[in-house]
Design an enzyme around this catalytic site. Structure first.
Site, mmCIF file in Angstrom:
data_model
loop_
_atom_site.group_PDB
_atom_site.id
_atom_site.type_symbol
_atom_site.label_atom_id
_atom_site.label_comp_id
_atom_site.label_asym_id
_atom_site.label_seq_id
_atom_site.Cartn_x
_atom_site.Cartn_y
_atom_site.Cartn_z
ATOM 1 N N ASP A 86 -7.293 4.664 6.597
ATOM 2 C CA ASP A 86 -6.351 5.781 6.637
ATOM 3 C C ASP A 86 -6.808 6.751 7.732
ATOM 4 O O ASP A 86 -7.979 7.112 7.808
ATOM 5 C CB ASP A 86 -6.301 6.490 5.279
ATOM 6 C CG ASP A 86 -5.107 7.427 5.162
ATOM 7 O OD1 ASP A 86 -4.283 7.210 4.256
ATOM 8 O OD2 ASP A 86 -5.001 8.376 5.979
ATOM 9 N N ILE A 87 -5.878 7.159 8.572
ATOM 10 C CA ILE A 87 -6.205 7.994 9.732
ATOM 11 C C ILE A 87 -6.543 9.437 9.329
ATOM 12 O O ILE A 87 -7.169 10.176 10.089
ATOM 13 C CB ILE A 87 -5.042 7.953 10.769
ATOM 14 C CG1 ILE A 87 -5.528 8.263 12.164
ATOM 15 C CG2 ILE A 87 -3.896 8.845 10.367
ATOM 16 C CD1 ILE A 87 -6.425 7.214 12.756
ATOM 17 N N GLU A 136 4.958 9.536 2.121
ATOM 18 C CA GLU A 136 4.951 9.776 3.570
ATOM 19 C C GLU A 136 5.434 8.560 4.355
ATOM 20 O O GLU A 136 6.214 8.703 5.301
ATOM 21 C CB GLU A 136 3.519 10.157 4.004
ATOM 22 C CG GLU A 136 3.406 10.548 5.465
ATOM 23 C CD GLU A 136 1.952 10.819 5.863
ATOM 24 O OE1 GLU A 136 1.175 11.352 5.033
ATOM 25 O OE2 GLU A 136 1.593 10.474 6.996
ATOM 26 N N HIS A 185 -3.734 2.833 -1.641
ATOM 27 C CA HIS A 185 -4.873 3.597 -1.122
ATOM 28 C C HIS A 185 -6.123 3.171 -1.896
ATOM 29 O O HIS A 185 -6.126 3.216 -3.133
ATOM 30 C CB HIS A 185 -4.694 5.100 -1.375
ATOM 31 C CG HIS A 185 -3.585 5.757 -0.623
ATOM 32 N ND1 HIS A 185 -3.807 6.512 0.505
ATOM 33 C CD2 HIS A 185 -2.240 5.807 -0.839
ATOM 34 C CE1 HIS A 185 -2.648 7.001 0.946
ATOM 35 N NE2 HIS A 185 -1.685 6.586 0.145
ATOM 36 N N HIS A 225 2.139 0.370 0.031
ATOM 37 C CA HIS A 225 0.708 0.370 0.343
ATOM 38 C C HIS A 225 -0.108 0.895 -0.825
ATOM 39 O O HIS A 225 0.366 1.687 -1.632
ATOM 40 C CB HIS A 225 0.400 1.180 1.608
ATOM 41 C CG HIS A 225 0.878 2.597 1.577
ATOM 42 N ND1 HIS A 225 2.184 2.938 1.826
ATOM 43 C CD2 HIS A 225 0.233 3.764 1.333
ATOM 44 C CE1 HIS A 225 2.326 4.260 1.750
ATOM 45 N NE2 HIS A 225 1.148 4.788 1.432
HETATM 46 P P1 AMP Z 1 1.716 8.082 1.387
HETATM 47 O O1 AMP Z 1 2.942 7.423 1.991
HETATM 48 O O2 AMP Z 1 2.032 9.425 0.806
HETATM 49 O O3 AMP Z 1 1.005 7.171 0.428
HETATM 50 O O4 AMP Z 1 0.698 8.392 2.572
HETATM 51 C C1 AMP Z 1 0.634 7.586 3.725
HETATM 52 C C2 AMP Z 1 -0.776 7.553 4.250
HETATM 53 O O5 AMP Z 1 -0.749 6.863 5.475
HETATM 54 C C3 AMP Z 1 -1.410 8.928 4.507
HETATM 55 O O6 AMP Z 1 -2.640 9.014 3.799
HETATM 56 C C4 AMP Z 1 -1.609 8.940 6.026
HETATM 57 O O7 AMP Z 1 -2.801 9.594 6.426
HETATM 58 C C5 AMP Z 1 -1.639 7.464 6.361
HETATM 59 N N1 AMP Z 1 -1.199 7.157 7.714
HETATM 60 C C6 AMP Z 1 -0.082 7.580 8.320
HETATM 61 N N2 AMP Z 1 -0.006 7.089 9.573
HETATM 62 C C7 AMP Z 1 -1.125 6.343 9.750
HETATM 63 C C8 AMP Z 1 -1.640 5.581 10.847
HETATM 64 N N3 AMP Z 1 -0.978 5.471 12.008
HETATM 65 N N4 AMP Z 1 -2.818 4.946 10.671
HETATM 66 C C9 AMP Z 1 -3.506 5.044 9.509
HETATM 67 N N5 AMP Z 1 -3.065 5.752 8.440
HETATM 68 C C10 AMP Z 1 -1.890 6.388 8.564
#
Ligand code: AMP
Length: 129
Positions: free
Chosen positions: A29-30, A88, A95, A93
Site C-alpha cells: 500500500d502506497i 477508495e 489489506h 482487495h
Molecule cells: P480502500 O479502497 O478504502 O480499501 O483503500 C484503497 C487503498 O489503496 C488505500 O489504502 C490506498 O493507500 C491504496 N492505494 C491507492 N492507490 C495506490 C497505488 N497506486 N499503489 C498502492 N496503493 C494504493
C-alpha cells in the site's frame, strides 16, 4: 470497472510488488498504516469483494493467507490483521496490516517510508514466501 489497480496489473503504473500468481497480485500500500502494509487483489476486475464468484473469492483468501504468513516472518509485529474496505478503489482487495497496536488497524495514523524502505520490505516478504 477499470481503476488505478487495473493500471498496476497491466504495468502501466509501478508498484512495490510483493507476490504474483496467474490470478492474483500482492503489492505494498502506497500510504501504509504500518511498514509491510500489503494489498492483495485478483487480477480480474471487479469492485466489491463479496460479489466475487466463490472460486475467485476463496483463491484470494488463500493467496492472502500465504502473503500474511510471509509478512509475519519478516515484519516485527504482534500479528497480521486483515481488513476489507474498498471505499477508495473500486477493485476488490484485502489489506494485510502488521499490527502492534489497535492504532495500526484504524487507517488514521500513517507511516512514511522511503523508496528504499518500500523496496526492501517488498523484497523481504517476497523472499519469505
Ligand atoms: P480502500 O479502497 O478504502 O480499501 O483503500 C484503497 C487503498 O489503496 C488505500 O489504502 C490506498 O493507500 C491504496 N492505494 C491507492 N492507490 C495506490 C497505488 N497506486 N499503489 C498502492 N496503493 C494504493
Amino acid at each position: 470497472m477499470a481503476s488505478i489497480f487495473s493500471k498496476i496489473i497491466s504495468g502501466e503504473i509501478p508498484c512495490y510488488k510483493v507476490a504474483e500468481t496467474e490470478d492474483f497480485l500482492a503489492f505494498l500500500d502506497i500510504n501504509p498504516n504500518a511498514k509491510g502494509h500489503t494489498l492483495c487483489i485478483p487480477k480480474k476486475e471487479g469492485d466489491k469483494i463479496f460479489d466475487l464468484e466463490d472460486e475467485l473469492y476463496l483463491g484470494l483468501m488463500k493467496f492472502s493467507k500465504e502473503v500474511a504468513i510471509a509478512i509475519e516472518k519478516v515484519v516485527p509485529c504482534k500479528r497480521v490483521g486483515m481488513t476489507v474496505i474498498g471505499l477508495e478503489v473500486p477493485h476488490a482487495h484485502v489489506h494485510l496490516i502488521p499490527l502492534n497496536t489497535m492504532e495500526d488497524a484504524r487507517f488514521l495514523q500513517k507511516t512514511q517510508l522511503s523508496k528504499d524502505e518500500f523496496q526492501e520490505v517488498a523484497a523481504a516478504i517476497n523472499t519469505a514466501m
